[in-house]
Scaffold this active site. Structure first.
Site, PDB file in Angstrom:
ATOM      1  N   SER B  61      43.223  32.784  43.223  1.00 26.79           N
ATOM      2  CA  SER B  61      41.786  32.846  42.951  1.00 26.79           C
ATOM      3  C   SER B  61      41.472  33.867  41.865  1.00 26.79           C
ATOM      4  O   SER B  61      41.350  35.057  42.121  1.00 26.79           O
ATOM      5  CB  SER B  61      41.030  33.194  44.233  1.00 26.79           C
ATOM      6  N   ASN B 232      38.361  33.460  51.270  1.00 27.40           N
ATOM      7  CA  ASN B 232      37.580  34.655  51.609  1.00 27.40           C
ATOM      8  C   ASN B 232      36.789  34.530  52.911  1.00 27.40           C
ATOM      9  O   ASN B 232      35.568  34.650  52.930  1.00 27.40           O
ATOM     10  CB  ASN B 232      36.628  35.010  50.463  1.00 27.40           C
ATOM     11  N   SER B 304      43.693  38.126  44.452  1.00 27.17           N
ATOM     12  CA  SER B 304      42.957  39.267  43.885  1.00 27.17           C
ATOM     13  C   SER B 304      41.463  38.945  43.844  1.00 27.17           C
ATOM     14  O   SER B 304      40.637  39.828  43.777  1.00 27.17           O
ATOM     15  CB  SER B 304      43.434  39.579  42.469  1.00 27.17           C
ATOM     16  N   ASP B 305      41.152  37.633  43.842  1.00 21.55           N
ATOM     17  CA  ASP B 305      39.768  37.183  43.665  1.00 21.55           C
ATOM     18  C   ASP B 305      39.141  37.855  42.441  1.00 21.55           C
ATOM     19  O   ASP B 305      37.969  38.243  42.451  1.00 21.55           O
ATOM     20  CB  ASP B 305      38.936  37.468  44.928  1.00 21.55           C
ATOM     21  N   HIS B 306      39.945  37.954  41.407  1.00 22.97           N
ATOM     22  CA  HIS B 306      39.564  38.620  40.152  1.00 22.97           C
ATOM     23  C   HIS B 306      38.288  37.998  39.575  1.00 22.97           C
ATOM     24  O   HIS B 306      38.274  36.827  39.217  1.00 22.97           O
ATOM     25  CB  HIS B 306      40.738  38.452  39.189  1.00 22.97           C
TER      26      HIS B 306
END
Lengths: 315, 422
Positions: B61, B232, B304-306
């Site tokens: 992600s 998430n 990391s859900d950057h």
């Protein structure tokens, strides 16, 4: 004069009990000043204060402006409509621009919770703005510290003390900044605080602040010495939290009949502006129960105290 | 070009060399020999001094600003940050302007990243313009190279649309990824509902807004009979519902951004929008519960859900600020900080094997004749993430100035050795 532990007034939760006493004592001297034939003192001569209002306000702004003028400060006013904010300028840029014109204090009203805390932290990063003092004149549903101080001051004047008193806050707790600041302030000063209102307007987990919640208005009023009646904040509600103002008034409106059913006399406060006939009936607001206009008068003295004490905090 | 990595400890249970410290010889991008004291030959020799090696890491992600918001992050800076963080592959969320709801967007990503050592895969939008109203041209996106479908961080409000998407993607076997959150319960709030929200004077999003929505989506998945991946999930109770369905054989799984393991809503007391993420950071108790669920396997994938955001969208009033934080470079540091290094191979599984299995990608192998796609790292190395080390074009990281133990050293992928600058 004893000094404050803080450079800004961002919220009651950020100041100490001592700070509150210092501010209330100072306010008492200023109350005496504004009742003299000549109401003006030179305490803030050469200090420039900007009233930066991103949200509409009549009485808070007027009250601050009078406080500033009675201290002989130079005052500039800024409101969001018709300003560069509508052109997309950030809060930090707007305030830095104002401060670049040699302004010393910023009194800010803003629609977002925490905006004043954010601003104070941001200004530290700019050497030319780091000197500025920030006073929170209400930030969204977060805090309204000068309102809480003037409420405490009014209670102290009326009862001669605050410690041990039972203070009830009635109404739209969820959308109120006055409630949160009042809870912090009254608790620091030793009062017992209870909340009352429809369950939809009482934030979940509010009891973690050490307050009790009572949904029955009669029982709540019977318990208290003072009832601080909050304004229904329809403009801040994203959905209708109760079916109608009529029904709200039926359950939580304070009127003569409700007060007559109590076996004691209580004092009524309201931060204004009042929705007459909704949370409070007009004849109660104007009656011997009410200290609402005293609150307004005290507001000027308390705000003078805040500005004066913050201006004398050394960097 | 040949390269010889000396003295590396293999952390890859699937490999016959797991647990051994050996040399790896790579010839034209293929592992040609593994063993102790291999001859140099004509290779460039890099002594790794006993550092670890695993299959190249995969972040399921990530977001770029390109197209549309290149000033936040372009694909080049995204690749650079990902490689620096130890990743050899990423799944790019469909956010962008325009979003990845048409094949041109997939092709753009491919063209702009084909020469990077990083493998950038595209997730296609589930709905047109990610509006949650009608299906995107999923089949065409699939043909162009989208390997999964999602409306990114936007929950799919319409149950029928989610069902249709899952049924429609069945014929070409591409997974659907979703964020489950009841839109009405979450409306008007941006932080966790709890004592902290009360203190901040803000409305909160209750954790059960996730629970009831996860429940709905699990039922949709059961009805459709197709897999569904939840991104998430920050309510431990919702994670448990998914784990229970999984135990009964449902093809459902969970991923989580590692910042949810590092922070709770206690970080919000200064109204610092670098902690503003969606779903919101939950309470300290829930944070601990999430850590436990990663360790016990109920959360299978870490990301990391950057989410890069520029100053104008982040350094502003909390309620106005955009959601998201950057995290590619700090990912491994956060993983070690929050999960420890005792059970490293199990932890590594969450960002090497698990995401690739979900997405139907081949997992890199550490074996002779396999294509070399490796990440080298030192779980003991201490380092600090600074503004100077940041490779992203955005600085919305709450980790700037944080000292970490556990550091990526570099990656070998697509015939290139890229040393990490961390």
């Amino acid at each position: 004069m004893s000094r404050l532990s803080t450079e800004h007034l961002l919220g009651i939760k950020y100041i100490t009990e001592n700070d509150i006493h210092t501010l209330l004592d100072t306010a008492a001297s200023f109350k005496e000043v504004i009742n003299r034939p000549i109401k003006k003192v030179p305490s803030l001569r050469d200090v420039t204060v900007a009233n930066v209002f991103f949200e509409n306000s009549t009485r808070t702004r007027l009250s601050f402006e009078l406080a500033e003028k009675r201290l002989s400060a130079d005052v500039v006013n800024f409101s969001a409509s018709g300003s560069s904010v509508s052109k997309g300028e950030t809060l930090t840029d707007t305030v830095n621009n104002i401060l670049a014109m040699k302004v010393d204090m910023v009194v800010m009203r803003h629609q977002n919770p925490g905006a004043c805390v954010f601003l104070a932290n941001e200004l530290k990063k700019y050497p030319k703005s780091a000197h500025a003092r920030v006073v929170n004149a209400g930030d969204g549903t977060h805090e309204h510290p000068t309102q809480a101080l003037l409420d405490a001051f009014s209670i102290r004047n009326h009862f001669g003390r605050i410690e041990g008193l039972n203070v009830l806050i009635v109404g739209d707790i969820m959308h109120s900044r006055v409630a949160l600041s009042n809870i912090y302030c009254l608790q620091k000063l030793g009062a017992n605080v209870k909340l009352c209102g429809p369950a939809t307007l009482i934030p979940r987990h509010i009891e973690t602040l050490g307050v009790e919640v009572e949904y029955d208005l009669h029982k709540a009023l019977q318990w208290c010495d003072v009832a601080n009646v909050l304004r229904i904040q329809l403009e801040r509600q994203d959905i209708k939290y109760f079916p109608s103002l009529r029904e709200y008034a039926m359950q939580y409106g304070i009127n003569r009949e409700v007060l007559n059913r109590l076996d004691k006399q209580i004092t009524i406060m309201h931060p204004g502006p009042i929705n007459r006939g909704v949370e409070l009936d007009g004849d109660i607001a104007d009656s011997e129960h009410s200290i609402i206009l005293e609150q307004v008068e005290n507001g000027v003295a308390v705000r003078m105290a805040v500005l004066y004490c913050l201006a004398s905090v050394k960097e | 070009m040949n390269i010889l990595f000396r003295n590396v400890r293999v952390v890859q249970p699937e490999s016959a060399w797991h647990g051994q410290t050996i040399d790896i010889f790579i010839q034209d991008g293929i592992i040609s020999a593994i063993g102790k004291a291999l001859p140099d030959g004509d290779a460039e020799v890099i002594d790794m001094n006993g550092a670890c090696v695993s299959a190249g890491w995969f972040d399921m992600s990530v977001r770029s600003g390109e197209p549309g918001f290149e000033y936040k992050e372009d694909l080049q800076s995204l690749c650079s940050a990902a490689l620096d963080g130890g990743f050899t592959g990423v799944l790019l969320m469909p956010d962008g302007a325009p979003c990845t709801d048409h094949k041109g967007a997939v092709e753009l990503v491919y063209r702009r990243t084909m020469h990077s050592p990083l493998r950038v895969h595209s997730a296609g939008a589930l709905s047109r313009e990610m509006k949650g109203e009608e299906l995107s041209e999923m089949y065409d996106l699939h043909l162009a190279g989208s390997i999964a479908f999602t409306d990114s961080a936007r929950p799919v409000k319409n149950a029928k649309l989610l069902l249709l998407a899952m049924q429609y993607a069945q014929s070409f076997r591409r997974p659907i990824l979703c964020i489950s959150m009841d839109a009405y319960l979450a409306k008007g709030a941006s932080v966790n509902e709890g004592p902290e929200a009360v203190n901040l004077g803000m409305k909160g999003i209750p954790a059960f807004a996730e629970d009831i929505s996860v429940n709905r989506d699990l039922q949709i998945a059961a009805y459709a009979g197709t897999p569904l991946h939840f991104m998430n999930v920050t309510s431990p109770a919702a994670v448990d519902q998914i784990a229970a369905a999984r135990e009964k054989g449902a093809g459902v799984s969970v991923s989580l951004g590692v910042h949810y393991l590092a922070f709770s809503d206690q970080k919000l007391n200064t109204f610092d929008s670098n902690y503003k993420v969606f779903p919101p950071l939950r309470s300290e108790d829930m944070r601990r519960e999430l850590v436990r669920r990663v360790k016990e396997g109920q959360i299978q994938i870490l990301t990391s859900d950057h989410t890069p955001e520029d100053r104008e969208h982040k350094i502003i009033e909390f309620e106005k600020a955009a959601y998201g934080i950057t995290g590619l470079q700090t990912f491994f540091g956060v993983v070690c900080q929050t999960l420890g290094t005792e059970n490293l191979e199990k932890t590594l599984h969450t960002f090497t094997v698990a995401p690739r299995q979900l997405l139907g990608l081949e997992v890199p192998r550490i074996e002779v004749d396999a294509e070399a796609e490796l990440t080298f790292f030192d779980p003991e190395a201490v380092w600090t993430f600074t503004r100077e080390k940041n490779r992203s074009r955005s600085e919305n990281s709450p980790f700037i100035g944080t000292e970490f133990k556990g550091k990526p050293l570099g990656v070998y992928t697509r015939r290139q050795w890229v040393r990490s600058g961390l």
